[in-house]
Design an enzyme around this catalytic site. Sequence first.
Site, short mmCIF file in Angstrom:
data_model
loop_
_atom_site.label_atom_id
_atom_site.label_comp_id
_atom_site.label_asym_id
_atom_site.label_seq_id
_atom_site.Cartn_x
_atom_site.Cartn_y
_atom_site.Cartn_z
N LYS A 108 0.81 -1.22 0.00
CA LYS A 108 0.00 0.00 0.00
C LYS A 108 0.85 1.27 0.00
O LYS A 108 0.34 2.34 -0.30
CB LYS A 108 -0.95 -0.01 1.19
CG LYS A 108 -2.05 -1.06 1.06
CD LYS A 108 -3.11 -0.89 2.12
CE LYS A 108 -4.30 -1.79 1.89
NZ LYS A 108 -4.04 -3.20 2.25
C1 LIG Z 1 -4.73 -4.25 1.82
C2 LIG Z 1 -4.00 -5.51 1.77
C3 LIG Z 1 -4.40 -6.55 0.92
C4 LIG Z 1 -5.66 -6.48 0.09
O1 LIG Z 1 -5.57 -5.56 -0.95
P1 LIG Z 1 -6.92 -5.05 -1.66
O2 LIG Z 1 -6.48 -4.08 -2.68
O3 LIG Z 1 -7.74 -4.42 -0.57
O4 LIG Z 1 -7.60 -6.25 -2.21
C5 LIG Z 1 -3.62 -7.69 0.87
N1 LIG Z 1 -2.51 -7.82 1.63
C6 LIG Z 1 -2.10 -6.84 2.46
C7 LIG Z 1 -0.89 -7.05 3.26
C8 LIG Z 1 -2.82 -5.66 2.55
O5 LIG Z 1 -2.41 -4.71 3.38
#
Ligand SMILES: *Cc1c(COP(=O)(O)O)cnc(C)c1O
Length: 435
Positions: A108
């Site tokens: 993210k």
């Molecule tokens: C947010 C997150 C996900 C999921 O991603 P999305 O875009 O919400 O499907 C998967 N793994 C981790 C570690 C995350 O922080």
Amino acid sequence: MRYISLNHNSQPVDFKTAVMNGLAPDKGLYFPEEVISLPKKITDNIKSIDDHELCYEVIKGYIGEDFSKEELIQIIKKTIDFKIPLNKIGDNQIYSLELFHGPTLAFKDIGAKFLALCMDKIKNDFKSKGITVLVATSGDTGGAVAKGFEGLDGINVCILYPKGRISEVQEKQITTNDKNIIAFEVNGDFDDCQKMVKDAFNDLEIKSKITLTSANSINIARWLPQMFYYFLAIKKMDNENDNIFSVPSGNFGNICAGILSKEIGLNIKLFLASTNINKTVPEYLESGIYSPEKTKPTISNAMDVSDPSNFVRIQKIYNNDIQKIKKIIKAFSFNDNQTREAIKDVYNRNNYLMDPHSAIGYLGIKSYLSNNSTNSSGIFLSTAHPIKFKEQVEKSIGKEIPMPSRLKGIMEKSKRSIEIKSYNDLKDQLLSKVN
Ligand SMILES: *Cc1c(COP(=O)(O)O)cnc(C)c1O
């Protein structure tokens, strides 16, 4: 490029307005009015194009009118200022794309930083009295957004997280930042946090007093740059096989960016939506019925989402045709025991350590490849560093893993957060910050 609302009851807006609005006034998610295919001279020559230049080509159709090329390249360079390795796991065709080498050790970081830098550039086009970013997190968003916005003048960031449902490292990353980052600890789960954020955006009193904007994966400036690493991964692949991506999915923003990458010309054969037991989408693809249940807590808690916001964008890309969606996406669901077994097994056999989310991505690809005869290569997205889920990883492999030195400082800082029991608590807090 203009952005339409997927609820179809708001006027199309330009990029800057879509970024600042987060959600459209009719509560719909924004979606580009047009999906722009890349020219063949780009898609055929990915391997010879410089990384930043490639990312620029990918995103320019969507943002290019609002920034100069130099500005966008600068934003891209600051966003991806760390390595994104592609590791082959064992000797079958399985690769891990490590997206966790950024400032908060989670994928993210990429979307959050890109969004923060875009907002910083466009903030003066909007009210000059300061901006409040309001964001709900299931774990990793919070830290990534906090770090993305740290040091940016005139932008406050309020982060809602579900009390007791995120890891210690995640909580530290959310609650130990500069004063412009305010952490709200919510009695409830991620869906409750998300609901409160939505309520705040629809609250007329708040709207009249605060310039509120979002930083969740629904924001197009967080969503679109997630296309970058699908391109960078294919650029790195050392064979000419078809490629399958397995994406550990919660709110389905990441996988949806991958699907958009395919639609604009990237050579991807198939997507695997790998979820934990919050399996609304796997069930939907099997039965045709979309029926979210109450969210269940799991050890891959950043994916504890039962009604993924971004799924409507996938439906939009395929004109709501479930048969088309089923051709492009196969969905899988795994429980905590299977997740722990995968972490242990891959560690013991390949000396490779995965966090619980990445492990679900791995399980998806492993399950697909063992049930289908194919020459394809499988790439699973490793979305978080194993240390972010230290306890669960240690439990799985039966030994301790060392804390990277870059995290030691933050673990010693003391937590600063405000407890929130209801939407009214949140509203009071937000209003008191401006009155
Ligand atoms: C947010 C997150 C996900 C999921 O991603 P999305 O875009 O919400 O499907 C998967 N793994 C981790 C570690 C995350 O922080």
